[in-house]
Scaffold this motif. Sequence first.
Motif, PDB file in Angstrom:
ATOM      1  N   VAL A  82       0.796  -1.332   0.060  1.00 15.85           N
ATOM      2  CA  VAL A  82       0.103  -0.192  -0.026  1.00 15.85           C
ATOM      3  C   VAL A  82       0.774   1.155  -0.003  1.00 15.85           C
ATOM      4  CG1 VAL A  82      -1.821   1.320   1.293  1.00 15.85           C
ATOM      5  CG2 VAL A  82      -1.781  -1.412   1.325  1.00 15.85           C
ATOM      6  N   PRO A  83       0.705   2.176  -1.031  1.00 12.26           N
ATOM      7  CA  PRO A  83       1.525   3.599  -0.968  1.00 12.26           C
ATOM      8  C   PRO A  83       1.185   4.306   0.310  1.00 12.26           C
ATOM      9  CG  PRO A  83      -0.332   3.632  -2.439  1.00 12.26           C
ATOM     10  CD  PRO A  83      -0.427   2.419  -1.862  1.00 12.26           C
ATOM     11  N   THR A  84       2.046   5.118   0.463  1.00  9.23           N
ATOM     12  CA  THR A  84       1.677   6.120   1.512  1.00  9.23           C
ATOM     13  C   THR A  84       1.169   7.456   1.162  1.00  9.23           C
ATOM     14  OG1 THR A  84       3.985   6.959   1.646  1.00  9.23           O
ATOM     15  CG2 THR A  84       3.362   5.159   3.263  1.00  9.23           C
ATOM     16  N   ARG A  85       1.314   7.777  -0.189  1.00  7.42           N
ATOM     17  CA  ARG A  85       0.760   8.937  -0.630  1.00  7.42           C
ATOM     18  C   ARG A  85       0.097   8.337  -2.143  1.00  7.42           C
ATOM     19  NH1 ARG A  85       3.486  14.019  -0.489  1.00  7.42           N
ATOM     20  NH2 ARG A  85       3.669  13.762  -2.747  1.00  7.42           N
ATOM     21  N   VAL A  86      -0.969   8.892  -2.577  1.00  6.56           N
ATOM     22  CA  VAL A  86      -1.460   8.982  -3.925  1.00  6.56           C
ATOM     23  C   VAL A  86      -1.817  10.051  -4.099  1.00  6.56           C
ATOM     24  CG1 VAL A  86      -2.182   6.496  -3.837  1.00  6.56           C
ATOM     25  CG2 VAL A  86      -3.691   8.449  -3.268  1.00  6.56           C
ATOM     26  N   VAL A  87      -1.874  10.643  -5.706  1.00  3.46           N
ATOM     27  CA  VAL A  87      -2.603  11.670  -6.374  1.00  3.46           C
ATOM     28  C   VAL A  87      -3.862  11.289  -6.933  1.00  3.46           C
ATOM     29  CG1 VAL A  87      -2.059  13.500  -7.959  1.00  3.46           C
ATOM     30  CG2 VAL A  87      -0.182  12.464  -6.717  1.00  3.46           C
ATOM     31  N   ASP A  88      -4.932  12.053  -6.763  1.00  2.00           N
ATOM     32  CA  ASP A  88      -6.196  11.717  -7.268  1.00  2.00           C
ATOM     33  C   ASP A  88      -6.401  12.225  -8.610  1.00  2.00           C
ATOM     34  OD1 ASP A  88      -8.244  13.962  -5.361  1.00  2.00           O
ATOM     35  OD2 ASP A  88      -7.058  14.477  -7.095  1.00  2.00           O
ATOM     36  N   CYS A  89      -7.695  12.194  -9.311  1.00  2.00           N
ATOM     37  CA  CYS A  89      -8.020  12.514 -10.460  1.00  2.00           C
ATOM     38  C   CYS A  89      -7.963  13.906 -10.869  1.00  2.00           C
ATOM     39  CB  CYS A  89      -9.627  12.228 -10.860  1.00  2.00           C
ATOM     40  SG  CYS A  89     -10.566  12.919  -9.535  1.00  2.00           S
ATOM     41  N   ASN A 145      -5.302  15.844  -9.435  1.00  2.00           N
ATOM     42  CA  ASN A 145      -3.893  15.800  -8.943  1.00  2.00           C
ATOM     43  C   ASN A 145      -3.772  16.372  -7.423  1.00  2.00           C
ATOM     44  OD1 ASN A 145      -2.829  14.972 -11.150  1.00  2.00           O
ATOM     45  ND2 ASN A 145      -3.211  16.784 -12.446  1.00  2.00           N
ATOM     46  N   GLN A 146      -4.796  16.060  -6.633  1.00  2.00           N
ATOM     47  CA  GLN A 146      -4.650  16.346  -5.120  1.00  2.00           C
ATOM     48  C   GLN A 146      -3.904  15.416  -4.453  1.00  2.00           C
ATOM     49  OE1 GLN A 146      -5.407  19.179  -3.987  1.00  2.00           O
ATOM     50  NE2 GLN A 146      -6.036  20.079  -5.749  1.00  2.00           N
ATOM     51  N   VAL A 147      -3.098  15.471  -3.692  1.00  2.00           N
ATOM     52  CA  VAL A 147      -2.368  14.492  -2.941  1.00  2.00           C
ATOM     53  C   VAL A 147      -3.134  13.982  -1.774  1.00  2.00           C
ATOM     54  CG1 VAL A 147      -0.407  13.988  -1.349  1.00  2.00           C
ATOM     55  CG2 VAL A 147      -0.021  15.494  -3.346  1.00  2.00           C
ATOM     56  N   TRP A 148      -3.187  12.581  -1.336  1.00  2.00           N
ATOM     57  CA  TRP A 148      -3.947  11.985  -0.394  1.00  2.00           C
ATOM     58  C   TRP A 148      -2.628  11.228   0.226  1.00  2.00           C
ATOM     59  CZ3 TRP A 148      -9.260  12.291   0.929  1.00  2.00           C
ATOM     60  CH2 TRP A 148      -9.887  13.196   0.053  1.00  2.00           C
ATOM     61  N   VAL A 149      -2.837  11.208   1.801  1.00  2.00           N
ATOM     62  CA  VAL A 149      -1.921  10.610   2.538  1.00  2.00           C
ATOM     63  C   VAL A 149      -2.399   9.654   3.568  1.00  2.00           C
ATOM     64  CG1 VAL A 149      -0.068  11.140   4.361  1.00  2.00           C
ATOM     65  CG2 VAL A 149      -0.398  12.726   2.489  1.00  2.00           C
ATOM     66  N   LEU A 196      -6.580   7.037  -9.171  1.00  2.00           N
ATOM     67  CA  LEU A 196      -5.312   7.281  -8.113  1.00  2.00           C
ATOM     68  C   LEU A 196      -4.097   6.704  -8.717  1.00  2.00           C
ATOM     69  CD1 LEU A 196      -6.812   6.140  -4.883  1.00  2.00           C
ATOM     70  CD2 LEU A 196      -7.222   8.496  -5.783  1.00  2.00           C
ATOM     71  N   THR A 197      -2.949   7.650  -8.583  1.00  2.00           N
ATOM     72  CA  THR A 197      -1.507   7.236  -8.920  1.00  2.00           C
ATOM     73  C   THR A 197      -0.599   7.293  -7.938  1.00  2.00           C
ATOM     74  OG1 THR A 197      -2.143   8.239 -11.239  1.00  2.00           O
ATOM     75  CG2 THR A 197       0.329   7.992 -10.613  1.00  2.00           C
ATOM     76  N   ASP A 198       0.247   6.504  -7.824  1.00  2.00           N
ATOM     77  CA  ASP A 198       1.312   6.562  -6.822  1.00  2.00           C
ATOM     78  C   ASP A 198       2.443   7.428  -7.393  1.00  2.00           C
ATOM     79  OD1 ASP A 198       3.471   6.070  -5.027  1.00  2.00           O
ATOM     80  OD2 ASP A 198       3.498   3.634  -5.247  1.00  2.00           O
ATOM     81  N   PRO A 199       2.508   8.643  -6.714  1.00  2.00           N
ATOM     82  CA  PRO A 199       3.400   9.711  -7.099  1.00  2.00           C
ATOM     83  C   PRO A 199       5.038   9.381  -6.930  1.00  2.00           C
ATOM     84  CG  PRO A 199       2.484  10.228  -5.123  1.00  2.00           C
ATOM     85  CD  PRO A 199       1.989   8.717  -5.448  1.00  2.00           C
TER      86      PRO A 199
END
Length: 185
Positions: free
Chosen positions: A122-129, A131-135, A172-175
Amino acid sequence: MRQVPPGLQAQMDRAHARANAALDEVIARLEPALAAAGTEQRVVMIMAALDAVVTDDGHAKALCAAALNRLLDERAQEAAPAAAPGAPRDVAVQQQTTGDRRRQDPGRRHWGPLDQAPPDPVPTRVVDCDNQVWVRDDLGLWTMPGFDAARHDRRRGATYLWDALVCEFAPLTDPTDPPTPGGPE
């Protein structure tokens, strides 16, 4: 996905049925106080009341799963009116956009609205549709640290589990930087 042995599946089904019955009793007892509380407060109240009901680790896991499923259902119902002013979430568009991201940036991991199971790892951060970062925190809950109530839809100020996050804000994208070919993984 591996098949669960029939005996184990029956045992799990009994544990979940028992957990749901215990959860129903606890919620019925707490109903007046729950009505006035917010979602997170309701979860804390229910989990505290369940401490007296837990008989073993398996029962505790089943109770947590039952409570979590109800919380997710509740959150989805609460989020529905908030989404009304904007365009409704279109799974087909999300899937298409996820496919586009996967083709455009194949070195990174991307998840669409149908990727409900948490990835491994599981990533610790992703970027959504957008381009907002989620932690992700240590409990597996996702928040958007850059949330600003004046600029963002209130749904972005909520806390989500993986399946709700990917369903609501996919792709969601793993940045993190993708592995270098021939380099360490």
